[in-house]
Write an enzyme that holds these catalytic residues in place. Structure first.
Site, mmCIF file in Angstrom:
data_model
loop_
_atom_site.group_PDB
_atom_site.id
_atom_site.type_symbol
_atom_site.label_atom_id
_atom_site.label_comp_id
_atom_site.label_asym_id
_atom_site.label_seq_id
_atom_site.Cartn_x
_atom_site.Cartn_y
_atom_site.Cartn_z
ATOM 1 C CE LYS A 1 -1.642 1.468 4.096
ATOM 2 N NZ LYS A 1 -1.398 2.842 4.556
ATOM 3 C CG ASN A 2 2.282 2.730 3.538
ATOM 4 O OD1 ASN A 2 1.127 3.081 3.260
ATOM 5 N ND2 ASN A 2 2.677 2.484 4.774
ATOM 6 N NE ARG B 1 -1.162 12.294 8.071
ATOM 7 C CZ ARG B 1 -0.996 13.560 8.415
ATOM 8 N NH1 ARG B 1 -1.954 14.202 9.024
ATOM 9 N NH2 ARG B 1 0.132 14.186 8.155
ATOM 10 C CB CYS C 1 -4.428 10.987 11.642
ATOM 11 S SG CYS C 1 -3.073 9.879 11.862
ATOM 12 N NE ARG D 1 0.834 10.417 10.142
ATOM 13 C CZ ARG D 1 0.376 9.431 9.386
ATOM 14 N NH1 ARG D 1 -0.774 8.865 9.668
ATOM 15 N NH2 ARG D 1 1.049 9.000 8.343
ATOM 16 N N PRO D 2 2.449 16.706 11.305
ATOM 17 C CG PRO D 2 4.263 17.935 12.132
ATOM 18 C CD PRO D 2 3.423 16.719 12.402
ATOM 19 C CB VAL D 3 2.609 18.377 5.698
ATOM 20 C CG1 VAL D 3 1.865 17.055 5.718
ATOM 21 C CG2 VAL D 3 1.631 19.540 5.753
ATOM 22 C CG ASP D 4 7.103 20.654 9.821
ATOM 23 O OD1 ASP D 4 6.490 19.566 9.870
ATOM 24 O OD2 ASP D 4 8.173 20.843 10.427
ATOM 25 C CG ASP E 1 3.543 1.514 9.352
ATOM 26 O OD1 ASP E 1 3.216 2.383 10.181
ATOM 27 O OD2 ASP E 1 3.689 1.754 8.141
ATOM 28 C CB ILE F 1 7.830 6.841 14.291
ATOM 29 C CG1 ILE F 1 9.009 5.878 14.111
ATOM 30 C CG2 ILE F 1 7.551 7.626 13.016
ATOM 31 C CD1 ILE F 1 10.298 6.482 13.637
ATOM 32 N NE ARG G 1 -7.325 4.516 5.641
ATOM 33 C CZ ARG G 1 -6.972 5.690 6.122
ATOM 34 N NH1 ARG G 1 -7.499 6.129 7.240
ATOM 35 N NH2 ARG G 1 -6.086 6.438 5.499
HETATM 36 C C1 EPZ Z 1 4.448 6.915 6.207
HETATM 37 O O1 EPZ Z 1 3.708 8.001 6.742
HETATM 38 C C2 EPZ Z 1 3.506 5.753 6.125
HETATM 39 N N1 EPZ Z 1 2.393 6.106 5.250
HETATM 40 C C3 EPZ Z 1 3.017 5.385 7.524
HETATM 41 O O2 EPZ Z 1 2.218 4.222 7.412
HETATM 42 C C4 EPZ Z 1 4.232 5.068 8.398
HETATM 43 O O3 EPZ Z 1 3.783 4.818 9.725
HETATM 44 C C5 EPZ Z 1 5.198 6.247 8.404
HETATM 45 O O4 EPZ Z 1 5.567 6.584 7.036
HETATM 46 C C6 EPZ Z 1 6.489 5.966 9.158
HETATM 47 O O5 EPZ Z 1 7.125 4.840 8.627
HETATM 48 C C7 EPZ Z 1 2.536 6.028 3.939
HETATM 49 O O6 EPZ Z 1 3.588 5.675 3.403
HETATM 50 C C8 EPZ Z 1 1.356 6.364 3.094
HETATM 51 P P1 EPZ Z 1 6.597 10.265 8.126
HETATM 52 P P2 EPZ Z 1 4.283 9.487 6.686
HETATM 53 O O7 EPZ Z 1 6.521 11.551 7.395
HETATM 54 O O8 EPZ Z 1 5.077 9.646 5.453
HETATM 55 C C9 EPZ Z 1 6.992 13.641 11.489
HETATM 56 C C10 EPZ Z 1 0.357 2.823 7.925
HETATM 57 O O9 EPZ Z 1 -0.133 2.291 8.954
HETATM 58 N N2 EPZ Z 1 6.858 14.639 10.418
HETATM 59 O O10 EPZ Z 1 7.740 9.359 7.848
HETATM 60 O O11 EPZ Z 1 3.148 10.415 6.937
HETATM 61 C C11 EPZ Z 1 5.730 12.811 11.703
HETATM 62 O O12 EPZ Z 1 4.787 13.497 12.503
HETATM 63 C C12 EPZ Z 1 0.865 4.249 7.921
HETATM 64 O O13 EPZ Z 1 0.429 2.233 6.823
HETATM 65 C C13 EPZ Z 1 7.003 15.985 10.709
HETATM 66 O O14 EPZ Z 1 7.225 16.369 11.864
HETATM 67 O O15 EPZ Z 1 5.239 9.461 7.952
HETATM 68 C C14 EPZ Z 1 6.287 11.570 12.345
HETATM 69 O O16 EPZ Z 1 6.497 11.794 13.709
HETATM 70 C C15 EPZ Z 1 0.531 5.039 9.111
HETATM 71 N N3 EPZ Z 1 6.889 16.901 9.693
HETATM 72 C C16 EPZ Z 1 7.638 11.401 11.645
HETATM 73 O O17 EPZ Z 1 7.954 12.692 11.110
HETATM 74 C C17 EPZ Z 1 6.660 16.525 8.398
HETATM 75 O O18 EPZ Z 1 6.584 17.406 7.525
HETATM 76 C C18 EPZ Z 1 7.662 10.377 10.538
HETATM 77 O O19 EPZ Z 1 6.543 10.565 9.685
HETATM 78 C C19 EPZ Z 1 6.532 15.151 8.107
HETATM 79 C C20 EPZ Z 1 6.631 14.224 9.128
#
Ligand code: EPZ
Length: 430
Positions: free
Chosen positions: A22-23, A101, A125, A130-133, A316, A338, A409
């Site tokens: 999926k990811n 997201r 969520c 989970r910010p996107v900064d 995960d 994480i 999902r």
């Molecule tokens: C991906 O999410 C996966 N989703 C998640 O899988 C997975 O848990 C996660 O990576 C970590 O491995 C998909 O691939 C679609 P991150 P993502 O950005 O990309 C922080 C599942 O169950 N962060 O690596 O959203 C964030 O809050 C899902 O299949 C910021 O602070 O995760 C987290 O603490 C859930 N600012 C950390 O980084 C940002 O701009 C890692 O998140 C982006 C992230």
């Protein structure tokens, strides 16, 4: 709303085909926006999140057609043709983004191809804020002008994106993927430092290179991208889902079973395999995937696990591993690094008889091989939900899992795959 009912105590034995990841599939689908030619994606899992992404892409103007399924009743995944010859809209509306997201992954491709994008902010969520900064700051480094307006990210780069060096302050899968896609069409060289090394990121990079991108350092934490003027279409097969495979490996272990996971790629699962072996689960590589065996829950050992970005132990799989530890011998310490709120399965597991104490980011689990009993339970996210399915397989009596839409999902034909190996599991349609 549908429920899953499990009568526990059946030993799993047989083979489970592993679906496409999926990811990996979600960013690969978004990559169709980078070209006016046709992208053919194979081995796509049939999941609610994939449907949400295709719905979003259609609304951006992509034309999608199902190109049939592999022989064998669809067990080898779906094939989808995507052609975004014309981008009809550069807006990703709140109504779609709030459902998933990963919709934010259209930001990089839209901005790179069209010089503009308006994408709803995903919001928090169940597992964290989970910010996107980092996505936003990374694109700004490549010359984009970005404003936040009424809950939307409004991004503009009328002269296209430029080269630049982006150093991610922490590892982010999504930010790396968004930047990677954006960088393919930038003018000049983009360097992404402290990039995520997850196999799903490498899968995206390999597909982009097949589309004509020039990405070096795939699989490492430094990705170097020479921008090109345009990308072409290609034909690409999504990698097998390592999280699904490891979830079923834990299902085999927790029932003292013997299951072969067809198509599982052990090289993407090393931290998990090492943890399972330490817990006294036998894992063997076979010609078709991996075989997982355990001599019954009495033989399992409690181990300590800390989640980390790849190649560390995946967040995960934290909930699933915790469930395994509830029936292992001795204590286990599970630390989540994480996401700040990813222990929502704990109270539900405790309702099923598990002995768990949470302090901050660490859960202390005191295992008891006979400790779980069935109960009605529910969870607020995908992996927490599946951890309750695993608990139900090991528990005495009947477990009903509510809010099945979380499972839909991320786990394709979950009941079918488990019942094929002897689990007593059924979907109750209401
Ligand atoms: C991906 O999410 C996966 N989703 C998640 O899988 C997975 O848990 C996660 O990576 C970590 O491995 C998909 O691939 C679609 P991150 P993502 O950005 O990309 C922080 C599942 O169950 N962060 O690596 O959203 C964030 O809050 C899902 O299949 C910021 O602070 O995760 C987290 O603490 C859930 N600012 C950390 O980084 C940002 O701009 C890692 O998140 C982006 C992230």
């Amino acid at each position: 709303m549908d429920k899953i009912r499990i009568r526990g105590g059946q030993r799993l034995e047989g083979q489970i085909p592993i679906s496409g990841a999926k990811n990996a599939a979600l960013p690969l689908l978004a990559a169709c926006l980078l070209t006016d030619e046709t992208l053919v994606l194979r081995n796509l899992p049939h999941l609610a999140d994939i449907a949400t992404m295709t719905h979003l892409l259609a609304q951006h103007g992509a034309e999608l057609s199902m190109a049939g399924e592999h022989p064998g009743g669809g067990h080898m995944g779906h094939v989808l043709k995507l052609c975004a010859a014309h981008i009809a809209s550069t807006e990703a509306p709140y109504d779609i983004v709030r459902k998933m997201r990963a919709s934010v992954l259209v930001l990089g491709p839209l901005l790179a191809r069209c010089g503009q994008a308006r994408v709803s902010l995903p919001g928090g969520c169940a597992i964290g804020t989970r910010p996107v900064d980092m996505h936003i700051r990374g694109l700004e480094t490549l010359g984009a002008e970005i404003e936040l307006d009424d809950g939307y990210i409004v991004a503009n780069a009328p002269d296209g994106l430029q080269g630049g060096v982006v150093v991610f302050p922490t590892v982010s899968v999504g930010a790396t993927e968004n930047m990677l896609m954006a960088a393919t069409l930038a003018k000049g060289e983009v360097v992404l430092e402290n990039a995520a090394r997850e196999p799903e990121v490498a899968d995206l990079a390999n597909c982009l290179n097949q589309m004509g991108a020039r990405i070096e350092g795939i699989g490492s934490d430094t990705l170097r991208i020479q921008g090109v003027a345009r990308l072409s279409g290609t034909d690409y097969s999504v990698l097998p889902d390592r999280i699904e495979a490891a979830t079923y490996a834990i299902a085999a272990a927790i029932t003292g079973g013997d299951v072969e996971l067809l198509g599982a790629q052990s090289e993407t699962m090393e931290a998990v395999i090492a943890a399972l072996e330490q817990a006294k689960v036998t894992v063997e590589r076979t010609d078709c995937g991996i075989r997982v065996r355990a001599d019954g829950a009495t033989a399992l050992e409690g181990i300590d696990v800390t989640t980390a970005p790849y190649p560390g132990f995946p967040t995960d799989l934290q909930a699933q591993m915790m469930t395994l530890m509830t029936v292992a011998n001795g204590a286990a310490m599970i630390t989540e690094t994480i996401f700040e709120n990813r222990f929502q399965h704990v109270p539900e597991l405790m309702r099923m008889g598990a002995d768990i104490t949470v302090k901050g980011a660490t859960a202390m689990v005191r295992g008891d091989h006979d400790g779980l009993h069935g109960a009605p339970v529910m969870a607020t996210d995908l992996r927490a939900s599946v951890s309750l399915v695993l608990a139900g397989l090991a528990a005495r009596g009947e477990t009903t899992i509510n809010r099945v839409y979380h499972l839909d999902r991320g786990y394709e034909r979950l009941e079918e795959k488990l019942s094929g190996c002897g689990a007593d599991i059924a979907r109750l349609v209401e």
